[in-house]
Each structure stands twice: as C-alpha cells, then as structure tokens.
Scaffold this motif. Sequence first.
Motif, PDB file in Angstrom:
ATOM      1  N   THR A   6       0.864  -1.174   0.000  1.00  0.00           N
ATOM      2  CA  THR A   6       0.000   0.000   0.000  1.00  0.00           C
ATOM      3  C   THR A   6       0.897   1.219   0.000  1.00  0.00           C
ATOM      4  O   THR A   6       1.977   1.195   0.613  1.00  0.00           O
ATOM      5  CB  THR A   6      -0.947   0.005   1.222  1.00  0.00           C
ATOM      6  OG1 THR A   6      -1.744   1.192   1.201  1.00  0.00           O
ATOM      7  CG2 THR A   6      -0.194  -0.072   2.545  1.00  0.00           C
ATOM      8  N   LEU A 145      -9.699  -1.256   6.006  1.00  0.00           N
ATOM      9  CA  LEU A 145      -9.480  -1.716   4.630  1.00  0.00           C
ATOM     10  C   LEU A 145      -8.300  -2.671   4.492  1.00  0.00           C
ATOM     11  O   LEU A 145      -8.081  -3.226   3.412  1.00  0.00           O
ATOM     12  CB  LEU A 145      -9.249  -0.509   3.716  1.00  0.00           C
ATOM     13  CG  LEU A 145     -10.398   0.487   3.605  1.00  0.00           C
ATOM     14  CD1 LEU A 145      -9.995   1.649   2.702  1.00  0.00           C
ATOM     15  CD2 LEU A 145     -11.662  -0.177   3.070  1.00  0.00           C
ATOM     16  N   ARG A 149      -5.593  -5.893   1.001  1.00  0.00           N
ATOM     17  CA  ARG A 149      -4.237  -6.157   0.516  1.00  0.00           C
ATOM     18  C   ARG A 149      -4.019  -7.644   0.240  1.00  0.00           C
ATOM     19  O   ARG A 149      -3.220  -8.013  -0.619  1.00  0.00           O
ATOM     20  CB  ARG A 149      -3.202  -5.649   1.528  1.00  0.00           C
ATOM     21  CG  ARG A 149      -3.217  -4.129   1.687  1.00  0.00           C
ATOM     22  CD  ARG A 149      -2.217  -3.675   2.743  1.00  0.00           C
ATOM     23  NE  ARG A 149      -0.863  -4.115   2.413  1.00  0.00           N
ATOM     24  CZ  ARG A 149       0.129  -4.144   3.288  1.00  0.00           C
ATOM     25  NH1 ARG A 149      -0.076  -3.780   4.554  1.00  0.00           N
ATOM     26  NH2 ARG A 149       1.334  -4.541   2.904  1.00  0.00           N
ATOM     27  N   ILE A 155      -4.125  -0.409  -2.385  1.00  0.00           N
ATOM     28  CA  ILE A 155      -4.692   0.771  -1.740  1.00  0.00           C
ATOM     29  C   ILE A 155      -3.716   1.911  -1.986  1.00  0.00           C
ATOM     30  O   ILE A 155      -2.590   1.904  -1.485  1.00  0.00           O
ATOM     31  CB  ILE A 155      -4.903   0.547  -0.236  1.00  0.00           C
ATOM     32  CG1 ILE A 155      -5.822  -0.653   0.005  1.00  0.00           C
ATOM     33  CG2 ILE A 155      -5.486   1.807   0.417  1.00  0.00           C
ATOM     34  CD1 ILE A 155      -5.903  -1.066   1.467  1.00  0.00           C
ATOM     35  N   ALA A 229      -3.457   1.069   6.924  1.00  0.00           N
ATOM     36  CA  ALA A 229      -3.553  -0.204   6.201  1.00  0.00           C
ATOM     37  C   ALA A 229      -2.340  -1.096   6.414  1.00  0.00           C
ATOM     38  O   ALA A 229      -2.329  -2.249   5.969  1.00  0.00           O
ATOM     39  CB  ALA A 229      -3.747   0.064   4.707  1.00  0.00           C
TER      40      ALA A 229
END
Length: 259
Positions: A6, A145, A149, A155, A229
């Motif tokens: 991310t 969220l 992944r 993301i 994240a």
Amino acid sequence: MSRMPTVFVGHGSPMLALDDGATHRFMMGLGATMPKPQAILVVSAHWETASPRVSAVLKPRTIHDFGGFPRALFEMQYPAPGAPDLAARVAQLLPGTMIDEARGLDHGAWVPLKLAYPAADVPATQLSVQTMEGPAHAYAVGQALRPLRDEGVLILGSGSLTHNLHEFRSPVQEQPPKPWVTAFADWVAERIAAHDIDSLLAYREKAPFGPQNHPTEEHLLPLFTVLGALDAGEAAVAWHRAYTYGILAMDAWGSARAA
C-alpha cells in the motif's frame, strides 16, 4: 495471489501528467515495482464527503477538475474499467459507506494511474475522504481496509505531503524548497521511521509548521489511510522523496514494495 503493498503518493499539479521531472519518472516506474493488482482503490484528496462514499461505476469518466492548464491536459483520458465488486467489498469492510453510482476518476486518481498503469487495464475506483473527521478517522479507515491487501487490491493514497498553494510563487518546478516545507517533510520522515503514529496523528500541534503546510487537511489524510492499512509492526518506508515548485513535498510512503 500476491499480497499487495500500500502506498501514498503526492500527485502535485495536474501537469505531473505531462511534465518530465523526478516525480513524473518515479510514477512512470511505479507499476513495475510491485505485483500487478487485481484492482486499485484510490483514496483521493479531491473527493471530500461528510461520510465515506465509494464509486461503483462500471466505466468511470475522466474528471478534469481543474482550470487554466494546456489543452493537451484536458484531452487526456484514462479509460480504465471500474471496480463495482471492490466497491461492494469496501462497503462491507467499512460500515456506513455509501455506494456512489456516478463518480468518475478525478485528477488525484487518474494522473498517477495514467503514469503508473498507462495501459488502463486494471480496474480502478475511488474512496472519498472525510476532511472534517481528521487524521484519526482516516487512519481507522485504513485499518478497516487492511484485508484488501490480501485480496489483490492496491490501496493507493493520493494527496500531497505538503500543500499550501497560497504560497505558490513560480511555475518553475525545479527550485529550492522552502525551509518550512523541508522541516515538515523531514519531521514526518523521522516520525514514520520511529513508527510514532500518535505524533503523526497530532501533527498540527507537534510538527514544525504543521498548519502552514496544511491550511486544510484533505491532502494529507490519504497518508493516514495508507499508514492504517499497514499491519501492526509493519514498517513504512520511503519510496520517493522530492520537491516541486519550492512548496510541494512529493514524497511517497508505503509498505515494503515486495509484499
């Protein structure tokens, strides 16, 4: 399926899509440095809503949400397919998120995507930011969220590490950055390296020149979503550090590229 990294990137001026420079070149090589995602979720500073909204458009339009730039920029299109299944998954992971059936890709999304994935062959959609809710909320969004992944989703936070356009003085990209800009960017780098999330969340009080670099917070919030994240104990690393126009730190921060 490869676990996706991310990353937060600075999208700078829309002219990033056209003008050569360190960040333009970094973005052009970005897609090749990680596994190809199944889909991309862009958290863009240019979609602000009171509560989270995610786009489920099948064919997102390219939004030219700016003015005063060359015609060539307005003629650019990014015809990537949308990601309605991803939108539904986001709404599942983030209760209270509304599905938006109209939102296309604003320049905070399509400019970096056009450079990183020029074939426009990866489904992409956007999640809005809630500026009035502040950094802690944006961080919690990233935590919610995190499972994406492991589902092949990149993301991508898109904003700017510094963003005070009131201080814009010259259209020359390559000029020395202001001391108050470098002081803030270096402080963020130090706090990220120390995994000092509490200080980062309180940057307006603790960082040097915090409010001067961010009169409003929308361009920094995607960084907090990317940090959220990360797994507990997972380090964030610098993917890119640069400055443009003397006032914009174009730093990119994220997880290790090979996840």
